[in-house]
Motif scaffolding. Sequence first.
Motif, PDB file in Angstrom:
ATOM      1  N   VAL A 185     -10.649 -11.743  -9.197  1.00 16.01           N
ATOM      2  CA  VAL A 185     -10.880 -12.099  -7.802  1.00 16.01           C
ATOM      3  C   VAL A 185     -10.592 -10.913  -6.872  1.00 16.01           C
ATOM      4  CG1 VAL A 185      -8.552 -13.024  -7.414  1.00 16.01           C
ATOM      5  CG2 VAL A 185     -10.475 -13.882  -6.059  1.00 16.01           C
ATOM      6  N   ARG A 186     -11.375 -10.811  -5.811  1.00 16.52           N
ATOM      7  CA  ARG A 186     -11.231  -9.724  -4.838  1.00 16.52           C
ATOM      8  C   ARG A 186     -10.522 -10.230  -3.572  1.00 16.52           C
ATOM      9  NH1 ARG A 186     -12.163  -4.994  -7.628  1.00 16.52           N
ATOM     10  NH2 ARG A 186     -13.949  -5.305  -9.022  1.00 16.52           N
ATOM     11  N   PRO A 187      -9.909  -9.326  -2.808  1.00 18.38           N
ATOM     12  CA  PRO A 187      -9.188  -9.748  -1.601  1.00 18.38           C
ATOM     13  C   PRO A 187     -10.026 -10.551  -0.621  1.00 18.38           C
ATOM     14  CG  PRO A 187      -8.616  -7.496  -2.151  1.00 18.38           C
ATOM     15  CD  PRO A 187      -9.722  -7.884  -3.087  1.00 18.38           C
ATOM     16  N   VAL A 188     -11.321 -10.257  -0.517  1.00 14.01           N
ATOM     17  CA  VAL A 188     -12.165 -10.976   0.431  1.00 14.01           C
ATOM     18  C   VAL A 188     -12.209 -12.466   0.102  1.00 14.01           C
ATOM     19  CG1 VAL A 188     -14.286 -10.528  -0.898  1.00 14.01           C
ATOM     20  CG2 VAL A 188     -14.431 -10.998   1.556  1.00 14.01           C
ATOM     21  N   HIS A 189     -12.155 -12.806  -1.182  1.00 13.89           N
ATOM     22  CA  HIS A 189     -12.147 -14.208  -1.574  1.00 13.89           C
ATOM     23  C   HIS A 189     -10.728 -14.758  -1.684  1.00 13.89           C
ATOM     24  CE1 HIS A 189     -16.259 -13.082  -3.296  1.00 13.89           C
ATOM     25  NE2 HIS A 189     -16.468 -13.854  -2.249  1.00 13.89           N
ATOM     26  N   THR A 205      -8.328  -3.951  -6.726  1.00 10.26           N
ATOM     27  CA  THR A 205      -9.313  -3.533  -5.727  1.00 10.26           C
ATOM     28  C   THR A 205      -8.777  -2.335  -4.953  1.00 10.26           C
ATOM     29  OG1 THR A 205     -10.094  -5.815  -5.500  1.00 10.26           O
ATOM     30  CG2 THR A 205     -10.717  -4.261  -3.770  1.00 10.26           C
ATOM     31  N   PRO A 206      -9.311  -1.128  -5.190  1.00  9.16           N
ATOM     32  CA  PRO A 206      -8.771   0.071  -4.544  1.00  9.16           C
ATOM     33  C   PRO A 206      -8.806  -0.011  -3.021  1.00  9.16           C
ATOM     34  CG  PRO A 206     -10.217   0.679  -6.352  1.00  9.16           C
ATOM     35  CD  PRO A 206     -10.385  -0.805  -6.154  1.00  9.16           C
ATOM     36  N   GLN A 207      -7.718   0.456  -2.416  1.00  9.09           N
ATOM     37  CA  GLN A 207      -7.565   0.505  -0.969  1.00  9.09           C
ATOM     38  C   GLN A 207      -7.147   1.926  -0.567  1.00  9.09           C
ATOM     39  OE1 GLN A 207      -7.915  -2.533   0.891  1.00  9.09           O
ATOM     40  NE2 GLN A 207      -8.534  -3.353  -1.114  1.00  9.09           N
ATOM     41  N   PRO A 208      -7.402   2.335   0.686  1.00  3.18           N
ATOM     42  CA  PRO A 208      -6.918   3.658   1.121  1.00  3.18           C
ATOM     43  C   PRO A 208      -5.392   3.757   1.093  1.00  3.18           C
ATOM     44  CG  PRO A 208      -8.593   2.809   2.619  1.00  3.18           C
ATOM     45  CD  PRO A 208      -8.236   1.682   1.696  1.00  3.18           C
ATOM     46  N   HIS A 209      -4.738   2.642   1.455  1.00  2.00           N
ATOM     47  CA  HIS A 209      -3.285   2.550   1.445  1.00  2.00           C
ATOM     48  C   HIS A 209      -2.909   1.132   1.030  1.00  2.00           C
ATOM     49  CE1 HIS A 209      -2.746   6.445   3.419  1.00  2.00           C
ATOM     50  NE2 HIS A 209      -3.737   6.100   4.219  1.00  2.00           N
ATOM     51  N   ILE A 210      -1.643   0.902   0.757  1.00  2.18           N
ATOM     52  CA  ILE A 210      -1.178  -0.446   0.461  1.00  2.18           C
ATOM     53  C   ILE A 210      -1.577  -1.360   1.612  1.00  2.18           C
ATOM     54  CG2 ILE A 210       0.864  -1.889   0.150  1.00  2.18           C
ATOM     55  CD1 ILE A 210       2.200   0.607  -1.132  1.00  2.18           C
TER      56      ILE A 210
END
Length: 242
Positions: A185-189, A205-210
């Motif tokens: 599952v991805r953060p958007v869901h 899911t890679p992010q620029p920062h935490i």
Amino acid sequence: MRILVVPDLHGRTNWRQPVADFLAAAAATDRVIFLGDYLDSFTVADQPMLDNFIDVLLLREREPERVILLLGNHCFPYLFYPAFQCSGFRPQLAPALHILFKTHQALFQVAWQAGSYLFTHAGVSDMWLESNRLAIRLLVGHHARPDNIADTLNQLLASEQGRQLLWQVSGYNGGRDRVDGPLWVRPVHLSRGLLPRLIQVVGHTPQPHIHSEINEATQTGFIVADCHDHSPDEFLTLQLTK
């Protein structure tokens, strides 16, 4: 309790010094939690990636109480080879990795929980839980609740049907299931189907920062710690009361 969170490695070695420093000063109740995906790098060669994974296993064996290893979607294809497929899969390493995973399977788990904090690779959405509530009840013998969700997920790992539920992949991630399981599952869901009274700590899911989205009043939300593609020196540390 202090917790150091190590996000998806994918062959990266930047975890070694921060983990060593943390453990050197850590109390018996402190924990280091790896969020899974130790393999399937798109930049690291086979042997360094394999050596790095072995170092993670050796650390877990040296620190059985203070180091937690979670499973990610890039672990299932090797642990249960050849039942699952994932991008970045290394067929030439699969036999050796399968043996390593199977030999050390007891060192891994799907989820870990401390109070209202739930640690998994990708997260648990309410949509996935509702879609599979009956199947989970039949497989593990009880309903999943906020206070027992980690134990429930870990019990699912023991059966083929349970593993299929954990692996569910929706069309959003290239699969055919209705919803995404805790490995996908991805953060958007996840943000649209938050489990009440839980703060979920995830990678995947890679992010620029935490990235953090938490309602402090209800203690509901999530933190995405997978930022090492962009910020390799940034590690999440939590101070919890358990």
